[in-house]
Design a protein around this motif. Structure first.
Motif, PDB file in Angstrom:
ATOM      1  N   THR A   1      -7.863   1.710  -8.149  1.00  0.00           N
ATOM      2  CA  THR A   1      -6.821   1.808  -9.172  1.00  0.00           C
ATOM      3  C   THR A   1      -7.432   1.840 -10.569  1.00  0.00           C
ATOM      4  OG1 THR A   1      -5.384   0.564  -7.692  1.00  0.00           O
ATOM      5  CG2 THR A   1      -4.705   0.730  -9.984  1.00  0.00           C
ATOM      6  N   GLU A   2      -8.473   1.054 -10.773  1.00  0.00           N
ATOM      7  CA  GLU A   2      -9.147   1.082 -12.072  1.00  0.00           C
ATOM      8  C   GLU A   2      -9.742   2.451 -12.344  1.00  0.00           C
ATOM      9  OE1 GLU A   2     -11.944  -2.028 -11.801  1.00  0.00           O
ATOM     10  OE2 GLU A   2     -10.498  -3.640 -12.249  1.00  0.00           O
ATOM     11  N   ALA A   3     -10.271   3.119 -11.275  1.00  0.00           N
ATOM     12  CA  ALA A   3     -10.817   4.467 -11.467  1.00  0.00           C
ATOM     13  C   ALA A   3      -9.719   5.446 -11.878  1.00  0.00           C
ATOM     14  CB  ALA A   3     -11.497   4.933 -10.194  1.00  0.00           C
ATOM     15  N   VAL A   4      -8.519   5.313 -11.229  1.00  0.00           N
ATOM     16  CA  VAL A   4      -7.387   6.171 -11.599  1.00  0.00           C
ATOM     17  C   VAL A   4      -6.994   5.930 -13.046  1.00  0.00           C
ATOM     18  CG1 VAL A   4      -4.967   6.667 -11.108  1.00  0.00           C
ATOM     19  CG2 VAL A   4      -6.579   6.340  -9.232  1.00  0.00           C
ATOM     20  N   TYR A   5      -7.051   4.632 -13.444  1.00  0.00           N
ATOM     21  CA  TYR A   5      -6.682   4.281 -14.815  1.00  0.00           C
ATOM     22  C   TYR A   5      -7.635   4.938 -15.813  1.00  0.00           C
ATOM     23  CZ  TYR A   5      -5.491   1.395 -18.842  1.00  0.00           C
ATOM     24  OH  TYR A   5      -5.105   0.972 -20.061  1.00  0.00           O
ATOM     25  N   LYS A   6      -8.911   4.968 -15.487  1.00  0.00           N
ATOM     26  CA  LYS A   6      -9.877   5.629 -16.374  1.00  0.00           C
ATOM     27  C   LYS A   6      -9.604   7.121 -16.470  1.00  0.00           C
ATOM     28  CE  LYS A   6     -13.606   2.299 -15.612  1.00  0.00           C
ATOM     29  NZ  LYS A   6     -14.978   2.098 -15.099  1.00  0.00           N
ATOM     30  N   ASN A   7      -9.281   7.776 -15.313  1.00  0.00           N
ATOM     31  CA  ASN A   7      -8.953   9.211 -15.360  1.00  0.00           C
ATOM     32  C   ASN A   7      -7.713   9.467 -16.210  1.00  0.00           C
ATOM     33  OD1 ASN A   7     -11.086   9.825 -13.703  1.00  0.00           O
ATOM     34  ND2 ASN A   7      -9.892   9.694 -11.816  1.00  0.00           N
ATOM     35  N   THR A   8      -6.728   8.533 -16.120  1.00  0.00           N
ATOM     36  CA  THR A   8      -5.516   8.689 -16.932  1.00  0.00           C
ATOM     37  C   THR A   8      -5.858   8.604 -18.417  1.00  0.00           C
ATOM     38  OG1 THR A   8      -4.256   7.683 -15.140  1.00  0.00           O
ATOM     39  CG2 THR A   8      -3.202   7.797 -17.282  1.00  0.00           C
ATOM     40  N   GLU A   9      -6.736   7.647 -18.756  1.00  0.00           N
ATOM     41  CA  GLU A   9      -7.150   7.551 -20.166  1.00  0.00           C
ATOM     42  C   GLU A   9      -7.829   8.849 -20.618  1.00  0.00           C
ATOM     43  OE1 GLU A   9      -7.949   2.761 -20.685  1.00  0.00           O
ATOM     44  OE2 GLU A   9      -9.615   4.108 -20.221  1.00  0.00           O
TER      45      GLU A   9
ATOM     46  N   TYR B   1       0.841  -1.207   0.000  1.00  0.00           N
ATOM     47  CA  TYR B   1       0.000   0.000   0.000  1.00  0.00           C
ATOM     48  C   TYR B   1       0.873   1.253   0.000  1.00  0.00           C
ATOM     49  CZ  TYR B   1      -3.385   3.504   1.495  1.00  0.00           C
ATOM     50  OH  TYR B   1      -4.167   4.620   1.575  1.00  0.00           O
ATOM     51  N   ASN B   2       1.909   1.273   0.839  1.00  0.00           N
ATOM     52  CA  ASN B   2       2.799   2.428   0.874  1.00  0.00           C
ATOM     53  C   ASN B   2       3.509   2.636  -0.457  1.00  0.00           C
ATOM     54  OD1 ASN B   2       2.056   2.893   3.490  1.00  0.00           O
ATOM     55  ND2 ASN B   2       3.918   2.094   4.418  1.00  0.00           N
ATOM     56  N   GLU B   3       3.952   1.523  -1.088  1.00  0.00           N
ATOM     57  CA  GLU B   3       4.599   1.648  -2.396  1.00  0.00           C
ATOM     58  C   GLU B   3       3.622   2.193  -3.432  1.00  0.00           C
ATOM     59  OE1 GLU B   3       6.054  -2.231  -3.149  1.00  0.00           O
ATOM     60  OE2 GLU B   3       7.850  -1.998  -1.889  1.00  0.00           O
ATOM     61  N   MET B   4       2.356   1.751  -3.365  1.00  0.00           N
ATOM     62  CA  MET B   4       1.356   2.270  -4.288  1.00  0.00           C
ATOM     63  C   MET B   4       1.135   3.769  -4.067  1.00  0.00           C
ATOM     64  SD  MET B   4      -2.660   1.193  -4.616  1.00  0.00           S
ATOM     65  CE  MET B   4      -3.044   2.082  -3.106  1.00  0.00           C
ATOM     66  N   ILE B   5       1.067   4.196  -2.782  1.00  0.00           N
ATOM     67  CA  ILE B   5       0.887   5.614  -2.468  1.00  0.00           C
ATOM     68  C   ILE B   5       2.059   6.440  -3.013  1.00  0.00           C
ATOM     69  CG2 ILE B   5       0.829   7.266  -0.566  1.00  0.00           C
ATOM     70  CD1 ILE B   5      -1.800   5.857  -1.058  1.00  0.00           C
ATOM     71  N   ASP B   6       3.293   5.898  -2.873  1.00  0.00           N
ATOM     72  CA  ASP B   6       4.459   6.617  -3.395  1.00  0.00           C
ATOM     73  C   ASP B   6       4.368   6.785  -4.906  1.00  0.00           C
ATOM     74  OD1 ASP B   6       5.402   6.723  -0.839  1.00  0.00           O
ATOM     75  OD2 ASP B   6       6.750   5.000  -1.050  1.00  0.00           O
ATOM     76  N   ALA B   7       3.968   5.708  -5.610  1.00  0.00           N
ATOM     77  CA  ALA B   7       3.864   5.778  -7.064  1.00  0.00           C
ATOM     78  C   ALA B   7       2.781   6.773  -7.489  1.00  0.00           C
ATOM     79  CB  ALA B   7       3.575   4.396  -7.637  1.00  0.00           C
ATOM     80  N   ILE B   8       1.625   6.722  -6.836  1.00  0.00           N
ATOM     81  CA  ILE B   8       0.535   7.641  -7.187  1.00  0.00           C
ATOM     82  C   ILE B   8       0.930   9.077  -6.860  1.00  0.00           C
ATOM     83  CG2 ILE B   8      -1.837   8.285  -6.649  1.00  0.00           C
ATOM     84  CD1 ILE B   8      -2.457   5.382  -6.204  1.00  0.00           C
ATOM     85  N   SER B   9       1.676   9.280  -5.770  1.00  0.00           N
ATOM     86  CA  SER B   9       2.108  10.624  -5.411  1.00  0.00           C
ATOM     87  C   SER B   9       3.042  11.199  -6.473  1.00  0.00           C
ATOM     88  CB  SER B   9       2.805  10.599  -4.055  1.00  0.00           C
ATOM     89  OG  SER B   9       1.925  10.172  -3.056  1.00  0.00           O
TER      90      SER B   9
END
Length: 694
Positions: free
Chosen positions: A606-614, A378-386
């Protein structure tokens, strides 16, 4: 790298909700109560069975010891009679008083088996080792007539009660014939006081009774563990149900159902051998175990209360620890929902014992439990999203700046168009200024071209960032999927662990059965050692060595039973630990189910973030399209300016053509304004999305 929520935001009003820790604690308490009930119920039943078995063995042992003592006395007395009938003082020559008395004193003095020795002759004379109080004709006595009727065997009289001594006795006799064809009878008076002495140390349960009766139903001796004797010495019980059933029994020993004795439903009897003159029986009242079982129940209740208190305290500890662990995850997810990307930090848990346990379970680390690895992921995911958020923010700022520059350029271009219109209006009077204005317009178009090129570069950067964002997000989704798969594998391993624990419980049951067999073997060895001791004692000095061996065997049997009891205790402790471990595994399974739900929720986020990225990539493509339109407009404006420069030489003739070109430039600027407006909207939308992550 990312913002933290302040105290005001983190201290939101807590909602009332049902905590998972309460269900875990309630489950632990219920499981412990069931275990306690099962454990003490089985202990009570097993103890009751062991006490009943103890009473049964004590009844059998007491009856066997009594009959063994009777048998030893009878065997010794018969051996003495058989040996006495062969003495030369009785068989050689004729019977004389001195000869008979000397032989009796020499051969029978100082023996505890009998209290007196008689010798009766055919002439009616009676000789006694100890003097008699009255003169008796032996030919009138039962022992004389019985021996004479069967000269080849010894003869036993029925037990009789001597009021002067208060003891029962029997007389064993054998016929003697000397070399002068004279016949006589040698008789020994056997007292049963030794049997009563053997009864003294015997105990049958707590309130049981052991009794010896003659074949005719007279009580020859009794011992009761209760304060109230049920039978009295000399009492005639020939009419009782107990005596009748013992007499009618076909076997020499066994258990009989009887009536007529208050609180007693069965007795154990032993008739001894064929020549036994007395029978033994023992019984235990049904309330014999009430005191011991009452103490066991009281002790069990106290232990149960203590265990329940300990379980409740442990449950409270677990509830608080679970609240702290899940609270850390809940706080992190709520922060993410509000747009604050925060790492899971166990330093905020506190310093209590529950907090330290929660830290160990949730601390982000590799090669630990699933919760530790999930926190780390979870922390690694937060770092990547940040990092992605910061990149998007930077691109949004650049886009906004470029849009502002385009707006300024658009205003400048509009001003230039106004100037061109003014020039067309005043073309007749200001022809000399046309060339200058044309040069100025060309410079403005170069500036516009430069800005358009910068915008194209920014769009390329934005496109690359969006592509990288999509790639990182795709990797993040793959990582979350792998975490979910590994979590499912962990759940399967937990199921296999539960099955292995069940197999362990079954193996413990098999060991318990084997221990039961060992206990039975120890009991049989103990009885055999007891019988061997009795046999060795009857053998006298020659059997002392065998008696020592038998005593050692009994000690080994006792040590074997004690060791077996210790093994039973150890196995019971292993079983309790196995049950507690099974309970903890079940709790881990429930927590695993909750973590699976949290992982699924993270995958959806994460899927929601992926849609926003698209959507961001789509917006970048629209910006590129607008930039292409701007390039087309720049080309058209350049062409118009070239035409204006060429027509400056033919100013008078080309006024209408310049006017048409000005209108075309005005239309192009309108298109440019629309493109700039779309670019500004896109920049605003990009900034809006980037502000979701703080």
């Amino acid at each position: 790298m990312f913002k933290k929520k302040g105290k005001v935001e983190s201290s939101k009003k807590k909602e009332h909700r049902k905590s998972l820790g309460r269900f875990v604690g309630l489950f632990m308490i219920i499981a412990a109560l069931l275990s306690i009930v099962v454990m003490f119920s089985s202990s009570y039943i097993q103890t009751k069975h062991l006490l009943n078995e103890r009473n049964r063995l004590s009844k059998e042992t007491a009856a066997q010891v009594m009959e063994k003592t009777l048998s030893d006395i009878a065997s010794d007395a018969e051996a003495k009679v058989n040996a006495g009938t062969s003495l030369s003082g009785f068989t050689q020559g004729k019977f004389t008083g001195n000869k008979i008395l000397d032989t009796m004193k020499t051969s029978f003095s100082g023996d505890d088996v009998y209290s007196n020795v008689y010798f009766g002759t055919q002439s009616g004379k009676l000789y006694a080792l100890n003097s008699l109080s009255e003169k008796i004709d032996p030919r009138t006595q039962d022992w004389y007539r019985g021996a004479m009727s069967d000269t080849s065997n010894v003869y036993w009289t029925k037990p009789e009660y001597d009021e002067s001594t208060g003891q029962y006795y029997s007389i064993v006799s054998g016929a003697v014939e000397n070399s002068g064809n004279q016949r006589g009878v040698l008789a020994l008076r056997v007292e049963y006081d030794e049997v009563e002495a053997a009864i003294g140390p015997l105990n049958v349960g707590k309130k049981g009774t052991i009794a010896m009766i003659s074949k005719q139903g007279a009580v020859m001796g009794t011992k009761s563990c209760d304060t109230k004797e049920m039978y009295k010495k000399g009492q005639d019980i020939s009419s009782s149900d107990v005596y009748k059933k013992i007499k009618a029994a076909k076997g020499t020993k066994g258990t009989l159902k009887v009536s007529g004795i208050k609180g007693v439903s069965e007795i154990y009897y032993n008739k001894g051998g064929a020549n036994s003159q007395a029978w033994a029986f023992a019984f235990v009242p049904q309330n014999d175990l009430s005191a011991e079982l009452g103490k066991l129940a009281t002790t069990s209740l106290i232990v149960s209360i203590v265990m329940v208190v300990l379980v409740v305290l442990a449950s409270m500890f677990v509830i608080e620890a679970v609240k702290i662990m899940l609270g850390g995850f809940t706080e992190a997810f709520n922060s993410g929902k509000d747009g604050y990307l925060e790492r899971i930090n166990t330093d905020d848990f506190g310093n209590g014992l529950q907090a330290r346990v929660a830290k160990m379970a949730v601390e982000p680390r590799k090669d630990r439990s699933e919760l530790n690895e999930m926190s780390l992921a979870y922390n690694e995911m937060i770092d990547a999203i940040s990092a992605l958020t910061e990149s998007v923010k930077s691109s949004a700022v650049k886009t906004a700046k470029n849009a502002e520059k385009l707006r300024e350029t658009s205003e400048q271009t509009a001003s230039a168009v106004d100037e061109v219109s003014q020039t067309i209006t005043d073309v007749a009077s200001v022809t000399e200024n046309q060339a200058r204005e044309t040069v100025h317009g060309d410079e403005q178009m170069k500036e516009l071209s430069r800005i358009a090129n910068e915008l194209a570069k920014d769009v390329d950067v934005l496109d690359n960032v969006s592509t990288q964002t999509a790639s990182l997000n795709q990797q993040n989704m793959a990582t979350m999927t792998e975490v979910s798969t590994n979590w499912d594998s962990s759940q399967e391993q937990t199921e296999r662990l539960v099955n292995e624990m069940q197999n362990l419980s079954d193996s413990i049951q098999n060991i318990t059965q084997v221990i039961g067999v060992i206990n039975e073997v120890s009991r049989q060895i103990n009885l055999l050692a007891l019988n061997a001791s009795i046999e060795a004692e009857s053998a006298g000095d020659s059997g002392k060595g065998f008696a020592v061996v038998a005593q050692e065997i009994r000690k080994l049997a006792v040590r074997s039973k004690e060791s077996t009891n210790q093994i039973v205790g150890i196995i019971e402790e292993i079983k309790q630990k196995s049950d507690r471990l099974s309970d903890e595994v079940e709790i881990s399974k429930e927590v695993g189910k909750r973590q699976t739900q949290l992982i699924d929720s993270a995958i959806k986020s994460t899927e929601a973030v992926y849609k926003n990225t698209e959507q961001l990539i789509s917006t970048s493509e629209r910006i590129k399209h607008s930039n292409d339109s701007l390039n087309e407009i720049e080309t058209k404006v350049s062409e118009s300016l070239d035409k204006i420069s060429a027509s400056s030489e033919e100013n008078a003739a080309g006024t209408e053509q310049v006017s048409a070109n000005a209108e075309e430039v005005s239309a192009s600027m309108s298109e440019l304004a629309v493109a700039i407006s779309e670019l500004s909207d896109t920049a605003d939308e990009l900034a809006k999305h980037s502000k979701l992550f703080k």
